[in-house]
Design an enzyme around this catalytic site. Structure first.
Site, PDB file in Angstrom:
ATOM      1  N   GLU A 228      51.463  43.128  41.901  1.00  0.00           N
ATOM      2  CA  GLU A 228      52.751  43.696  41.509  1.00  0.00           C
ATOM      3  C   GLU A 228      53.837  43.360  42.523  1.00  0.00           C
ATOM      4  O   GLU A 228      54.973  43.034  42.154  1.00  0.00           O
ATOM      5  CB  GLU A 228      52.630  45.213  41.342  1.00  0.00           C
ATOM      6  CG  GLU A 228      51.840  45.641  40.119  1.00  0.00           C
ATOM      7  CD  GLU A 228      51.968  47.129  39.838  1.00  0.00           C
ATOM      8  OE1 GLU A 228      53.026  47.707  40.162  1.00  0.00           O
ATOM      9  OE2 GLU A 228      51.015  47.716  39.297  1.00  0.00           O
TER      10      GLU A 228
ATOM     11  N   ASP B 286      48.852  51.004  39.606  1.00  0.00           N
ATOM     12  CA  ASP B 286      50.290  50.861  39.344  1.00  0.00           C
ATOM     13  C   ASP B 286      51.069  51.380  40.541  1.00  0.00           C
ATOM     14  O   ASP B 286      50.755  52.439  41.097  1.00  0.00           O
ATOM     15  CB  ASP B 286      50.700  51.637  38.095  1.00  0.00           C
ATOM     16  CG  ASP B 286      50.664  50.777  36.840  1.00  0.00           C
ATOM     17  OD1 ASP B 286      50.377  49.576  36.948  1.00  0.00           O
ATOM     18  OD2 ASP B 286      50.910  51.311  35.739  1.00  0.00           O
TER      19      ASP B 286
ATOM     20  N   ASP C  35      43.377  46.374  34.930  1.00  0.00           N
ATOM     21  CA  ASP C  35      44.554  46.795  35.702  1.00  0.00           C
ATOM     22  C   ASP C  35      44.488  48.301  35.931  1.00  0.00           C
ATOM     23  O   ASP C  35      44.971  49.091  35.119  1.00  0.00           O
ATOM     24  CB  ASP C  35      45.832  46.418  34.954  1.00  0.00           C
ATOM     25  CG  ASP C  35      47.083  46.656  35.808  1.00  0.00           C
ATOM     26  OD1 ASP C  35      46.943  47.118  36.951  1.00  0.00           O
ATOM     27  OD2 ASP C  35      48.191  46.383  35.312  1.00  0.00           O
TER      28      ASP C  35
ATOM     29  N   SER D 146      32.525  36.813  40.325  1.00  0.00           N
ATOM     30  CA  SER D 146      31.112  36.975  39.994  1.00  0.00           C
ATOM     31  C   SER D 146      30.818  36.189  38.731  1.00  0.00           C
ATOM     32  O   SER D 146      31.730  35.789  37.997  1.00  0.00           O
ATOM     33  CB  SER D 146      30.714  38.440  39.761  1.00  0.00           C
ATOM     34  OG  SER D 146      30.912  39.208  40.926  1.00  0.00           O
TER      35      SER D 146
END
Length: 833
Positions: free
Chosen positions: A195, A346, A343, A271
């Site tokens: 971000e 924030d 996600d 991974s």
């Protein structure tokens, strides 16, 4: 003269004797902490006899009359082999490293205190189910039983590190295990940094060029990014330009520090996991291969173990400090993990009241921060007191971390919402329940309790294959101003989280028609925001290579899965070299021997005949990696300036976009400050010449003698002793390795800004590998990258690392008789009445 010679001889002899006596004494005291694997102990905390049978590689097979006794045995075994590692992980989660290591770890401790990882872990104990509480309690008793034995019998303090860093070893608590699992979330999360990067880049170079470097793959519902500055109208353009001109970097303690859990977004997760159903398996069963990637260390974070539970034996990779097999198999089920890239973070900027900076603006008016004081004790220095603050959105972070000061509007502070910051984190209950599951459906049900870090759980039982995303998905408003791609105002109701989505919303794939499932951190599906999962994903080229390998056979075997797991062909190299070098091959006239042009022709000829295999014994991978690294720096340094440190690793998608001129990305080739309009061919040629010059300085002028493995050594370094001169030679495990940033057998290079030393060291990869065949479960194989023991004097400190480097594996049986047969000893724990 003869008398002088005799005295000198006597002094020399005395010094030699003194040196030998000191060496023997040091060895004696250090070796006291080597555990005896063939011993019997009477301990408190178990109901009946516990057996810990270790095979020839010191892998413990733990037997007990109850599950609690088995978990006790796991705690005992972990403490025997990895006590220093466990206490170091606990101190990291507690924010107490500075008590031992002084000011060098102060910033790490400060950030851990602001996240309150350990306090949240303590609160989460009460949220666990009864079976998990029993496991946590029994495991802690097992760890403490060994600590008590070490103290009572003066067994070298339990680990040699304690002689150099005297520290009291506190008794283990159930919260400690939860905290270590939360620490994994710290290591695997990178959306906060994304971000900040996107906010800076979009303001400096615009959204289109930002998408070249940070491509958005959002599916339906994706909207353009808003102008970041417009979200905070009270800040002038001059103020923004001043702030955004700050270099982007994390403090050394937060990026790459040996004792820090905070990783760059480039190493936040990776991974591989892939599965084949009965129709795609040669023996009609199911297959699964998994190799989770984390930063390398000595010892590795992984520890092999077998637990004889009442629901059935389980075997595989454990994490010292956690009472569960995190990846592995039972008789009926096998499971693996890859980072989901969900996600789950924030960033919010909270507007402070001009009258009282302890108040911040909310959608409903002004509110008080939740404020606490925390004292960090620092070795050889005065204690440091910090004030931690939380808003409704999460902990307040200082501007000195994650380059937040460069994007934080004046009069605001940064707050972080993150699913891992839960006081009711039941992730460890999910892990314990997974060990009891006997089918794909039972395993999926167990995953509902998992909170963070979000993972792709790859599953097989005897008849089915599946992939389930586990971990809480934040519920964002469809009207979120940045869709979580950039920081947002904390007082904007549309930006705030609205809880989490139900588990049924998490992506799930069961028995696909193709009979194959695979994930290499790639984007698994298209869904519109806010059910999109993420806008940022891992490497996209590894999945292309995996698909190619899977299509080469109609059916697969354990051996073909091992072959894919160890594959070192770079699909990125195969894609980029024809693009970048299209107008360079065979274009120059015969050059003067020894000239830069001659070196270039030799390098281009080698690359023209190369198949993209990142083999440690070849020069081509080194030429390719150095060329692409220099090329990316040349393409971006004029536009980004000091912000170039944002991207210290080669971005294949970016280079492909530039040389394909996707959406006008070819304009990156022109040097902005130059009056001449440079072409991409010019930049490619100059980059290759510069790369070859640097390689010649480091490896000599004979290109054919260069070897990728010499530069790409795996850095299994001891996080503390490895930095001590001379001592590091004995405790660090360095190995020449194949693979690279974009191969299935991934070995992420260290990278760094232009001029950084040893940029191709292998720092991050598969510390654990497992391949499971449910048609013949006993043929399943496992390996970890170092050894079972964390004691540098132990033969088992690095014995598995030799096999790991060669691409070999070891079996781990579930047969009790085979487990007890042979090996290095059986530890018997008898209850002390």
């Amino acid at each position: 003269m003869l008398s002088l010679f005799r005295w000198l001889l006597r002094i020399a002899t005395a010094l030699v004797v003194l040196f030998l006596a000191t060496t023997i004494g040091v060895y004696y005291f250090l070796s006291r902490s080597l555990p005896d694997y063939d011993a019997s102990w009477r301990v408190r905390g178990i109901g009946d006899t516990v057996e810990i049978a270790r095979n020839t590689h010191a892998v413990p097979h733990i037997f007990g009359e109850s599950d609690a006794d088995v978990y006790f045995g796991l705690g005992f075994a972990h403490a025997q082999d990895r006590l220093w590692q466990m206490t170091l992980l606990r101190r990291t989660a507690q924010g107490r490293l500075s008590e031992v290591f002084g000011e060098r770890t102060l910033r790490t401790d400060e950030l851990m205190r602001r996240f309150d990882i350990y306090g949240l872990s303590q609160s989460s104990v009460a949220a666990q189910d009864p079976q998990t509480l029993s496991a946590l309690d029994a495991y802690a008793r097992g760890v403490n039983a060994w600590i008590t034995l070490v103290n009572d019998r003066a067994m070298g303090r339990g680990a040699p590190e304690y002689f150099l860093f005297p520290s009291e070893v506190g008794l283990w608590q159930p919260a400690d295990s939860i905290a270590i699992l939360k620490l994994m979330a710290v290591q695997m999360s990178g959306h906060l940094e994304n971000e900040v990067q996107r906010a800076r880049l979009s303001t400096l170079i615009g959204e289109t060029r930002t998408n070249d470097l940070m491509p958005i793959e959002g599916g339906d519902g994706l909207s353009s990014l808003p102008d970041f500055a417009s979200l905070f109208p009270g800040v002038s353009e001059t103020q923004w330009q001043t702030q955004l001109a700050m270099p982007f970097r994390l403090p050394g303690e937060l990026r790459g520090g040996s004792l820090s859990p905070f990783n760059s977004t480039e190493t936040a997760g990776a991974s591989n996991a892939f599965a084949a159903g009965p129709t795609r398996s040669a023996n009609g069963g199911t297959l699964l291969a998994n190799d989770p990637h984390l930063g390398f260390s000595a010892p590795a974070i992984w520890y092999l173990a077998r637990l004889d539970l009442s629901s059935g034996a389980v075997t595989g990779g454990t994490i010292p400090g956690v009472p569960a097999v995190m990846v592995g198999r039972s008789e009926r089920l096998a499971w693996g993990l890859t980072t989901a890239y969900l996600d789950d973070q924030d960033l919010f900027f909270e507007e402070l009241s001009t009258d009282n900076t302890q108040r911040y603006r909310t959608p409903d008016g002004w509110a008080e921060f939740d404020t606490r004081r925390s004292i960090i004790h620092v070795a050889d220095a005065d204690p440091v007191t910090i004030t931690t603050r939380w808003s409704a959105n999460g902990p307040i972070l200082p501007g000195s971390h994650y380059s937040l000061a460069s994007v934080t509007p004046p009069g605001h502070v940064a707050a972080l919402s993150w699913t891992a910051l839960s006081a009711e984190d039941t992730s460890i209950s999910a892990a314990v329940a997974l060990n009891r599951a006997g089918s794909v459906q039972e395993a999926i049900a167990a995953g509902e309790a998992f909170v963070a870090p979000a993972q792709n759980l790859m599953l097989i039982d005897r008849n089915h294959i599946a992939m389930q995303v586990i971990g809480q998905m934040p519920r964002r408003s469809a009207d979120h101003p940045t869709q979580g791609r950039m920081p947002a105002p904390g007082y904007d109701a549309d930006a705030r989280w609205q809880g989490v989505f139900p588990y049924a919303s998490n992506p799930q794939f069961i028995d696909p028609q193709t009979g194959l499932l695979g994930n290499t951190n790639n984007k698994p599906l298209d869904r519109p925001f806010p059910l999109h999962v993420s806008f940022d994903w891992g490497d996209t080229t590894r999945i292309q290579r995996w698909v190619r390998l899977m299509r080469q056979r109609s059916v697969h075997t354990r051996e073909s899965f091992i072959e894919a797991q160890l594959d070192t062909v770079s699909q990125a190299a195969r894609t980029l070299l024809p693009l970048v070098g299209a107008e360079l091959w065979f274009q120059d006239a015969a050059p003067e021997p020894g000239s830069a042009q001659a070196q270039r022709q030799i390098a281009l000829q080698l690359l023209a005949d190369w198949n993209g295999e990142m083999n440690e014994h070849l020069p081509e991978p080194l030429i390719y990696a150095a060329w692409m690294r220099e090329l990316q720096f040349r393409l971006t340094r004029d536009e980004l300036g000091p912000q170039i440190e944002m991207f210290s690793h080669m971005l294949p998608d970016f280079i492909e976009r530039v040389f394909s001129n996707t959406d006008g990305a070819g304009e990156w080739c022109d040097v902005v400050q130059s009056a001449v309009i440079e072409t991409c061919v010019d930049i490619a040629r100059a980059s290759l010449d510069e790369a070859l010059l640097g390689l010649t300085q480091d490896f000599g002028p004979a290109i054919e003698s260069w070897r990728w493995g010499e530069a790409h050594q795996a850095t299994h370094d001891h996080p503390v002793l490895g930095e001590v001169p001379v001592l590091g030679l004995f405790v660090n495990i360095r190995q020449s390795t194949s693979g690279g940033d974009n191969t299935l057998m991934r070995g992420l290079t260290r990278g760094g800004p232009p001029g950084a030393p040893q940029p191709f060291l292998n720092i991050h990869g598969a510390g654990y590998r497992g391949v499971y065949d449910m048609a013949d479960p006993e043929s399943s194989v496992f390996i970890v990258s170092t050894g079972q023991s964390g004691h540098p004097l132990s033969h088992h400190y690095d014995d598995l690392g030799v096999l790991w480097r060669r691409g070999e594996y070891i079996p781990m049986t579930l047969d009790p008789d085979l487990a007890r047969a042979g090996g290095v000893g059986i530890t018997r724990l008898e209850p002390q009445r």
